[in-house]
Design an enzyme around this catalytic site. Structure first.
Site, short mmCIF file in Angstrom:
data_model
loop_
_atom_site.label_atom_id
_atom_site.label_comp_id
_atom_site.label_asym_id
_atom_site.label_seq_id
_atom_site.Cartn_x
_atom_site.Cartn_y
_atom_site.Cartn_z
N ASP A 157 39.04 38.26 48.11
CA ASP A 157 40.30 36.99 48.27
C ASP A 157 40.36 36.41 49.51
O ASP A 157 40.81 36.63 50.81
CB ASP A 157 41.52 38.18 48.40
CG ASP A 157 42.44 37.70 47.89
OD1 ASP A 157 42.55 37.32 46.33
OD2 ASP A 157 43.75 38.26 48.30
N GLU A 201 36.40 34.04 48.22
CA GLU A 201 37.70 32.60 47.67
C GLU A 201 37.50 31.34 48.68
O GLU A 201 38.52 32.10 49.91
CB GLU A 201 38.69 33.88 47.11
CG GLU A 201 39.57 32.44 45.98
CD GLU A 201 40.64 33.10 45.74
OE1 GLU A 201 41.45 32.65 44.23
OE2 GLU A 201 41.70 34.20 46.92
N HIS A 253 41.88 35.58 36.75
CA HIS A 253 43.29 36.09 36.79
C HIS A 253 44.06 35.00 37.25
O HIS A 253 45.16 34.98 36.31
CB HIS A 253 43.09 37.78 37.37
CG HIS A 253 43.00 37.80 38.77
ND1 HIS A 253 42.02 37.03 40.04
CD2 HIS A 253 44.01 37.58 39.78
CE1 HIS A 253 41.93 37.18 40.64
NE2 HIS A 253 42.96 37.03 40.62
C1 NOJ Z 1 44.06 34.94 44.94
C2 NOJ Z 1 44.02 36.50 44.63
O1 NOJ Z 1 43.39 35.83 43.73
C3 NOJ Z 1 45.36 35.90 44.08
O2 NOJ Z 1 45.73 36.19 43.10
C4 NOJ Z 1 46.68 36.42 44.56
O3 NOJ Z 1 48.14 36.38 44.28
C5 NOJ Z 1 46.63 35.41 46.29
N1 NOJ Z 1 44.72 35.80 46.32
C6 NOJ Z 1 47.12 36.67 46.78
O4 NOJ Z 1 46.47 37.71 47.22
#
Ligand code: NOJ
Length: 559
Positions: free
Chosen positions: A199, A255, A331
């Site tokens: 993440d 990510e 998501h």
């Molecule tokens: C990216 C995640 O995919 C998202 O759902 C989240 O709100 C933020 N990072 C914070 O963790």
């Protein structure tokens, strides 16, 4: 280490919306186990499961309060071990979500950290003194609107949070923090977990002098380039690789907001020993008006030429320098056919067309739950949404600053909000789409009686079977893994055409992203005189390459 993930197709599960096994309205781990044969039938190789750890759920589990414990609504640690076993028995690998840029404010580390400046966890997070007038230390904004700083009386200091104020950012400068993260990774990998989706990993290294952003018109708090790609990022990833990842035959996907194809190489060039792939936002941001105070809610139409150009650029730049993660949905993103296609008259054709161009490229494709049956966006009232991002933005932008009208905001929510992807998985036509026997935590999309798994499995031309076929091709056809990539007709506003080539094999991937019949110019050299159909979303390929609305296919040159 083998590169097994290069031939793999990943399926993402958002556990709270996938399948509820005990009637409490929340999806859970046993629900995932119940559907494991469905996933096996689809043919996917890897399940990425969004966070399942103990959490107050302020951001649906992306706020973790105990990394080693499963959240009780999802099940128990032994359910998780069972899930790993059930997946492995079917040859499916498990990738967990590593949320290590921040924790929950209810994590023990933070509860200790906020007590005083001299406790053992004091510098597990970023604490800064107020400015002279008592205000936040700088003008950094949270990704969910407002400031990125929250004041704490106990320490008379502010702590940093890039997301909600219940998600304080961890201080990776502190070697103890890094060790904690590496240890928790080993904890799960020793239980059989096969990899990590990381993440907002691009944000773990901070500009620790915390300079203000240059002012932007109309914006008090700013989120921008300093929120990602900080000075020590790659040093940390190389350390993580050395201490943890290199010891397992695992898959990693980070990510990476703020990435482009040059930055990507820094993460994924195998020689650098960091990650296997990254999730970029470059293509996902193409329908957003840049630099607007209304952020992602400032929506514009997609220019298809730009999409082709961005995706092709990644194909070319990463060739021999890394590997692509290919996705349109997850998501955090709305349903692709509602966003950039047609989710009514041409729903099935359109879903297959997006699938064709994505799975035809080089990289590892990601399917988000429901994408394989063509699920669509939801149009709810503001109070029917759950996502903290929507409600924060509504308060800040519609109610407080009034930078966007209520109507415009709701139109943007219908188009872009994350809850579009988070409505329950539609299994059948029974109440609540067969997702739960209880009351679902968020309303089921009313189109479930038309769009559901049961219907898809009955229809031999369904989107589901199209995906099944694409996945099989990815497993069997080396050209999809290794072939070169060449884009044609860059300037065409709706035809998406590219070629893959490996040794003396040539494939052409073609899709018409318009509702008009469109001619693929037969004078172009890319129309092979003789070709075989590999896959197509209309029964027969259009005569003389007259493409019907959303027609898509892959053909191979006959030698
Ligand atoms: C990216 C995640 O995919 C998202 O759902 C989240 O709100 C933020 N990072 C914070 O963790």
């Amino acid at each position: 280490m083998s590169n097994w993930w290069k031939k793999a197709v990943v399926y993402q599960i958002y556990p709270r919306s996938f399948k509820d096994s005990n009637g409490d309205g929340y999806g859970d781990l046993n629900g995932i186990i119940e559907k494991m044969d469905y996933l096996k039938n689809l043919g996917i190789d890897v399940l990425w499961i969004s966070p399942v750890y103990e959490s107050p759920q302020d951001d649906n589990g992306y706020d973790i309060s105990d990394y080693r414990k499963i959240y009780e609504k999802f099940g128990t640690n032994s359910d998780m071990e069972n899930l790993i076993k059930e997946a492995h028995n079917r040859g499916i690998k498990i990738v967990m979500d590593l949320v290590a840029n921040h924790t929950s404010d209810e994590h023990y580390w933070f509860e200790e950290s906020k007590k005083s400046k001299d406790n053992p966890y004091s510098d597990y997070y970023f604490w800064l003194n107020p400015r002279e007038d008592g205000s936040e230390p700088n003008n950094w904004g949270s990704s969910f609107c407002g400031t990125a700083w929250e004041y704490s009386k106990e320490r008379n200091q502010y702590y940093l949070h890039y997301y909600t104020k219940k998600q304080p950012d961890l201080n990776w400068e502190n070697p103890k923090v890094r060790k904690e993260v590496y240890d928790l990774m080993k904890f799960w990998m020793d239980k059989g977990v096969d990899g990590w989706r990381m993440d907002v990993i691009a944000s773990i290294s901070k500009y620790t002098d915390f300079p203000d952003y240059p002012e932007k018109l109309g914006q008090k708090y700013i989120t921008g380039f300093m929120h990602a790609n900080g000075p020590r990022l790659h040093e940390y990833l190389q350390e993580m690789n050395k201490k943890v990842l290199s010891k397992y035959d695992c898959m990693t996907v980070g990510e990476a907001p703020g990435s482009n194809s040059d930055i990507a190489r820094l993460f994924v060039d195998p020689e650098r020993k960091e990650l296997n792939m990254i999730i970029t936002f470059e293509h996902m941001n193409l329908d957003r008006i840049l630099n607007s105070p209304n952020r992602k809610w400032a929506v514009k139409d997609l220019d298809f030429k730009e999409l082709k150009s961005v995706l092709s650029n990644w194909q070319v730049k990463l060739r021999n320098h890394g590997w692509n993660a290919l996705y349109f949905e997850n998501h955090d993103q709305p349903r692709i056919i509602s966003r950039w296609g047609n989710d009514t008259n041409y729903r099935k054709e359109c879903a297959k067309a997006f699938a064709t161009i994505l799975h035809g490229m080089q990289g590892t494709p990601y399917i988000y739950q429901g994408e394989e049956i063509g699920m669509v966006n939801a149009h709810y009232k503001i109070e029917e949404y759950d996502d903290v991002e929507i409600h924060n933005a509504y308060r800040e932008l519609v109610q407080k600053s009034k930078s966007i009208s209520e109507e415009e905001f709701m139109a943007a929510v219908w188009k872009k909000s994350r809850d579009n992807a988070r409505t329950p998985m539609q299994w059948d036509t029974s109440e609540n789409a067969g997702f739960t026997t209880g009351r679902p935590w968020i309303k089921v999309n009313p189109r479930y009686s038309e769009i559901n798994v049961e219907e898809a499995l009955k229809d031999k031309n369904s989107i589901f079977y199209y995906y099944q076929k694409l996945i099989k091709l990815r497993h069997e056809e080396q050209i999809l893994t290794d072939g070169t990539f060449k884009l044609y007709m860059e300037d065409h506003p709706s035809l998406y055409v590219y070629e893959r080539e490996l040794e003396n094999e040539k494939w052409l991937v073609v899709a018409n992203f318009s509702e008009e019949n469109t001619i693929l110019d037969p004078l172009q050299p890319y129309i092979y005189e003789k070709w075989d159909k590999v896959i197509s979303n209309y029964q027969e390929i259009g005569v003389n390459m007259h493409l019907r609305p959303y027609e898509a296919f892959i053909i191979r040159r006959v030698k």
